[in-house]
Enzyme design. Structure first.
Site, short mmCIF file in Angstrom:
data_model
loop_
_atom_site.label_atom_id
_atom_site.label_comp_id
_atom_site.label_asym_id
_atom_site.label_seq_id
_atom_site.Cartn_x
_atom_site.Cartn_y
_atom_site.Cartn_z
NE ARG A 1 -5.78 -11.71 1.43
CZ ARG A 1 -6.16 -10.49 1.07
NH1 ARG A 1 -7.33 -10.03 1.41
NH2 ARG A 1 -5.36 -9.72 0.35
CG ASP B 1 -7.27 4.03 -7.75
OD1 ASP B 1 -6.26 4.52 -8.29
OD2 ASP B 1 -7.37 3.85 -6.53
CG HIS C 1 -0.61 -0.23 -1.47
ND1 HIS C 1 -0.73 0.51 -0.32
CD2 HIS C 1 -1.87 -0.40 -1.94
CE1 HIS C 1 -2.02 0.80 -0.10
NE2 HIS C 1 -2.73 0.24 -1.07
#
Lengths: 436, 436
Positions: B152, B136, B143
């Site tokens: 963060r 993946d 995204h």
């Protein structure tokens, strides 16, 4: 777990005399499985069982067995062991018992079985099965702490470590059997003081001393394997070298984990030591009372009583210069699987608790099995203290990480008073120069 | 890349009249491959090609072709497409051309081919091939930025993101085809304010809108696939829903990446849209001059000129209540694969640059394909701003994450002026209640 039975009896002796040597890995109490054929031949690979310095060719021998043992031996005649592994403990045990009886001194089968033996020196191996998925765990708290200290001196162990058997998915395509040679990987790396990354051959190539775990019987998607059932699903164990490119890993691994740092090569030993053969080396598993105790799905009386495994491990290095001068590999560290913070059963139970399905032949790595002492580090990253200290080999060469031409050998065995020695054989593999 | 040729001609019309509809996914310019059989039958799965609302049964039709097309069709008669996928672009193209010609209005093959058609409404699908390894990627910068912000706020994108096509290995055993139903996973989670983790069903179950990529021809260990050769190795694309348990992920993922948060289920659409069919939808790939430019192994004129793909994507949701009332799924977001920060060719070149080998049927996920706008988020994690805002469905139900009984539908298609529309069909899968 498979009970102790007549196949474990210390007094058993084989008519294959090399199996009775005190230092052999392949006693009659071991009987591990592999896929093999005659070296440099175009024969089909088929299942075999090690006995002393010989292999029992199960394709040739299958007619000697009856009942479940015959069913198992017929499956072992195939070019992968996946079918045999899917059959479960009753079939595995039946074949083990039949082999144990047929290989004992005085066995009626001796004359017919003798013609099914091939010297191990004359065979080559393939992967024992098709590995569908490979998962790598991180079960040595000593490794995790020592590596963590390099990155976070004040907070080496992350808060989840003592609760979660940390694992991640690896690449199965690049797993090969002992004898694997692979090119030093190239990739992106970034020096701490560099403004930008650069591309080139890995400069911090490392090995990882691991125990490999083969799943036998699988489970359906959505149906977890509960802790005390895991022995029914674990076919057996091997040695595993999970090569690592530390500099590539340092730059790529945030936030989704290691990727190209790992998937260029991984090497397994050819023989699978069965769960049943390992039964005498089960050991108590306990947690420091100051540590979090395992959650209920990772906790049972059986797991506490005998979840751990006492397997001695060592790593040896043979540089190209040593090979040219025919010098034997030299030991660089030793450890024991008993240091693992999580048991095999806990790895299996955790992996499937969310419903994840496992298939026969699926493979788990234990993660680097480092012991508590510095000298028990299962990787050069640890032995070189993050690449900061080189160490001298007996021939005067120095190493921090691996050089081209280095061969890494890993060995494993079990021995204790009153129990037959069983060994894993070895896994050896060699670093070739990078593509240029 | 496969050149534009007569199979892409907008003017082509098929004697299968449903293929000429303006809104069909399966025009004669598409011709995607799947493995199918008659619904609820015990027939063997075999390869088929979609045309309008029909499937061409390639096991039945294989005798109609000659030369390389016949070799390809014979391979498609097998229960997986791996062999066909391994044959490479010349065979794939020969079969595509033969099918295109045989399905055109006026084709001499019409009468013999008619008996090889089965309505799509009467078939069921299996995975199109055995997936050896699944990787993946994380190629949507939108995204990555939006998710990074949740963790963060000041530094959402990690320093490696714009240099390295970030990827990690996933689990292939739990990938299934559209129609998959799976139980909500259980696992360890830890609330931010809790002293200790707890165990139970996932509370933050999410989908991920991805494009799936099937490798056709593989490469040998140690021999990277160079950027401009990747089209020879990519068989085609599909839709991919990579289900995610966000609360399990948050607790487990440090330091080695997502594990149980991902491997309980992943779902692919049945049809593979070939690299050749997608040729008209190639698009320019460029980088903001303020961003790092791709390293040489990730950069070429061809990749800049046509590395991107213009594929429209959308996600729809059908709750159990909607299903009971026979209400159609409602759209919750839309996006486009053109937003991907890295091209398919770059993913393949990066994955193999360290020597990692790929095998026919290996699978890559693009990572969640979110667009630049909030409404283009490819996951509920984004649409709900980290679970902080629920949104209303037209029937008045509210969602932050998925509820039991929810079915998620993903669709994809390509269309532009002067070019034939081609579509991906859909992938649909449903959340069942957790084990209790």
């Amino acid at each position: 777990m498979p009970a102790l039975n007549e196949t474990h009896d210390l007094k058993l002796r084989s008519w294959v005399s090399s199996a009775n040597a005190t230092d052999t890995d392949f006693t009659i109490q071991n009987l591990p499985f592999a896929e093999f054929r005659r070296k440099n031949s175009d024969e089909a690979f088929r299942g075999g069982v090690a006995i002393g310095d010989q292999v029992v060719d199960l394709a040739a021998a299958q007619g000697l067995f009856n009942g479940e043992a015959a069913i198992g031996a017929a499956a072992c005649a195939e070019p992968t062991l996946n079918n045999f592994m899917s059959m479960g403990q009753p079939v595995w045990s039946a074949l083990r018992l039949a082999l144990s009886r047929a290989l004992r001194e005085g066995a009626a089968e001796q004359s017919s079985l003798e013609s099914c033996l091939i010297p191990q020196a004359e065979v080559e191996f393939s992967l024992p099965c098709t590995i569908g998925d490979y998962t790598d765990f991180y079960t040595s708290v000593h490794h995790a702490t020592r590596v963590g200290k390099l990155f976070r001196p004040d907070n080496p162990l992350l808060p989840n470590y003592k609760w979660v058997p940390i694992g991640y998915h690896g690449r199965s395509s690049s797993i090969d059997v002992s004898g694997q040679e692979f090119k030093r990987p190239c990739g992106q790396t970034k020096a701490p003081d560099a403004a930008e990354p650069s591309f080139g051959p890995c400069k911090r190539l490392d090995y990882e001393l691991e125990v490999g775990i083969y799943i036998g019987k699988g489970n359906d998607l959505g149906t977890p394997i509960i802790l005390d059932d895991s022995d029914e699903h674990v076919f057996g164990l091997c040695l595993f070298n999970d090569w690592s490119a530390r500099d590539i890993q340092a730059w790529e691994y945030q936030p989704l984990g290691p990727f190209l740092a790992k998937n260029f090569a991984s090497t397994v030993s050819p023989w699978i030591i069965t769960t049943e053969a390992l039964a005498p080396y089960r050991a108590e598993f306990s947690r420091d009372p100051a540590d979090p105790q395992p959650m209920p799905y990772l906790s049972s009386e059986q797991n506490s009583a005998e979840g751990a495994l006492d397997i001695k491990l060592e790593v040896l290095l043979q540089t190209e210069a040593m090979r040219i001068r025919k010098e034997a590999p030299v030991k660089v560290s030793q450890s024991n699987f008993i240091h693992s913070y999580w048991t095999v059963a806990q790895m299996v139970a955790h992996h499937t608790v969310n419903g994840c399905n496992m298939r026969p032949g699926d493979f788990l790595g234990s993660g680097t099995q480092s012991g508590p002492e510095h000298e028990e580090g299962g990787s050069l990253l640890e032995l070189s203290r993050g690449g900061k200290e080189s160490f001298a080999l007996p021939n005067g060469e120095q190493r921090t990480f691996l050089e081209d031409g280095d061969a890494v050998v890993m060995r494993g065995w079990c021995e204790k008073e009153g129990v037959a020695r069983i060994g894993f054989g070895e896994v050896v593999s060699t670093v070739l120069p990078a593509n240029q």
